[in-house]
Motif scaffolding. Structure first.
Motif, short mmCIF file in Angstrom:
data_model
loop_
_atom_site.label_atom_id
_atom_site.label_comp_id
_atom_site.label_asym_id
_atom_site.label_seq_id
_atom_site.Cartn_x
_atom_site.Cartn_y
_atom_site.Cartn_z
N VAL A 186 0.75 -1.70 -0.29
CA VAL A 186 -0.09 0.57 -0.08
C VAL A 186 0.62 1.22 -0.56
N ARG A 187 0.34 2.26 -0.58
CA ARG A 187 1.11 3.90 -0.26
C ARG A 187 1.31 4.38 0.68
N HIS A 188 0.12 3.96 1.42
CA HIS A 188 0.84 4.81 3.16
C HIS A 188 0.26 3.95 4.42
N PRO A 189 1.60 2.67 4.40
CA PRO A 189 1.36 1.82 5.03
C PRO A 189 1.74 2.86 7.00
N MET A 190 2.46 3.92 6.78
CA MET A 190 2.08 4.32 8.20
C MET A 190 0.71 4.29 8.67
N TYR A 191 0.07 5.61 7.78
CA TYR A 191 -1.90 5.50 8.15
C TYR A 191 -2.35 4.60 8.14
N SER A 192 -1.86 3.13 8.02
CA SER A 192 -2.47 2.01 8.10
C SER A 192 -3.00 2.06 8.91
N GLU A 246 -2.78 13.98 1.51
CA GLU A 246 -1.69 13.60 0.85
C GLU A 246 -1.15 13.06 0.30
N ASP A 247 -2.10 12.36 -0.63
CA ASP A 247 -1.91 11.11 -1.74
C ASP A 247 -1.41 12.01 -3.09
N ARG A 248 -2.44 13.13 -2.98
CA ARG A 248 -2.61 14.61 -4.03
C ARG A 248 -1.19 15.32 -4.03
N THR A 249 -1.01 15.77 -3.40
CA THR A 249 0.45 16.47 -2.90
C THR A 249 1.45 15.83 -3.24
N LEU A 250 1.41 14.07 -3.23
CA LEU A 250 2.81 13.64 -3.33
C LEU A 250 2.61 12.94 -5.54
N HIS A 251 1.69 13.07 -5.72
CA HIS A 251 1.42 12.59 -7.12
C HIS A 251 1.75 13.51 -7.85
N GLU A 302 4.01 16.25 -6.10
CA GLU A 302 5.24 17.40 -5.59
C GLU A 302 5.91 16.22 -5.76
N LEU A 303 5.98 14.77 -6.16
CA LEU A 303 7.02 14.06 -5.58
C LEU A 303 7.64 13.36 -7.04
N GLU A 304 8.50 13.64 -7.72
CA GLU A 304 9.25 12.79 -9.14
C GLU A 304 8.98 11.68 -8.76
N GLY A 305 8.03 11.09 -9.93
CA GLY A 305 7.81 9.31 -9.38
C GLY A 305 7.15 8.41 -9.04
N TYR A 306 6.43 9.87 -8.25
CA TYR A 306 4.81 8.92 -7.08
C TYR A 306 3.99 8.14 -8.38
N ALA A 307 3.75 9.06 -9.38
CA ALA A 307 2.22 9.27 -10.21
C ALA A 307 3.08 7.50 -10.61
N ALA A 308 3.57 7.42 -11.10
CA ALA A 308 4.06 5.55 -11.64
C ALA A 308 3.78 4.77 -10.45
N TYR A 309 4.71 4.91 -9.69
CA TYR A 309 4.74 4.08 -8.35
C TYR A 309 2.98 3.82 -7.73
N ALA A 310 2.41 5.36 -7.78
CA ALA A 310 0.74 5.02 -8.04
C ALA A 310 -0.07 3.65 -8.94
#
Length: 235
Positions: free
Chosen positions: A166-172, A208-213, A215-223
């Motif tokens: 999952v993309r946000h295991p800490m929140y899980s 946060e997921d939207r922010t990472l999409h 502003e963080l390079e490579g996150y969209a491909a990871y998602a």
């Protein structure tokens, strides 16, 4: 040694951790009006073991993350405005999550305690969640308390370990904990707070997921490869 180095010296770090765990114990036991409340004592023991193990590990392997996690207030200059609002609400609602059970179950008996099997199961779930958080912290050095992109440390996308599921295991883990904490203490009243906290955490995950999409390079491909944000097969 300058003031910053002194503040983050191992001795001072351990003092800060001990003080935090002492306050944590007081928040649970003081409202109950007694020291021996076995569910709370077990819970304090679990969280203390986790805090000491995580501190020991981070002191030696990731002091930068330890500095992030030891910040007293979850606010930062580069933090998003929406995150400051959500964090304020989380603090306001989250503190009573630890204070209310002692008043509810022990001191005043506002509600009937949850069955013993639920309390024991919730304690076991807490142990699993704390172990999961420890695993996440070992995998992701950019695990700040606030939503931000860590430009100073060249933040990049983490895709290994729990992040492969999952993309946000800490929140899980935290969402499970906000239900496990009052359930392990037997408090039906405090479970109402858990619902509000879970809603806020899901909202924060989405933002946060939207922010990472964005502003963080490579996150969209990871998602695209890792479809689920919190729980596999759910969301």
């Amino acid at each position: 040694m300058n003031e910053r180095d002194l503040l983050h010296s191992p001795a001072v770090v351990w003092v800060r951790v001990v003080l935090r765990m002492t306050l944590f114990a007081l928040a649970l036991l003081w409202p109950a009006g007694r020291v021996f409340w076995w569910e709370a004592c077990v819970m304090v023991g679990l969280w203390t073991l986790f805090a000491f193990d995580a501190t020991r590990y981070l002191l030696h392997h990731d002091p930068a993350l330890l500095e992030e996690r030891l910040q007293l207030l979850p606010w930062a200059r580069e933090q998003k405005t929406w995150d400051k609002v959500i964090m304020l609400l989380l603090v306001i609602i989250g503190l009573p999550l630890y204070i209310l059970p002692g008043l509810d179950v022990v001191r005043y008996g506002w509600s009937e305690p949850l069955p013993l099997w639920i309390r024991i199961s919730a304690l076991l779930l807490q142990a699993l969640c704390l172990a999961g958080i420890g695993r996440v912290m070992r995998e992701n050095t950019y695990l700040a308390q606030v939503v931000k992109i860590d430009r100073e440390r060249n933040q990049h996308v983490v895709t290994t370990g729990p992040y492969a599921l999952v993309r946000h295991p800490m929140y899980s883990m935290i969402i499970l904990l906000v239900f496990a904490v009052p359930a392990s203490l037997g408090s039906r009243c405090a479970l109402l707070l858990s619902v509000f906290l879970a809603v806020l955490l899901v909202l924060r995950t989405r933002l946060e997921d939207r922010t990472l999409h964005d502003e963080l390079e490579g996150y969209a491909a990871y998602a695209q490869r890792t479809r689920y944000r919190l729980f596999p097969g759910v969301w």
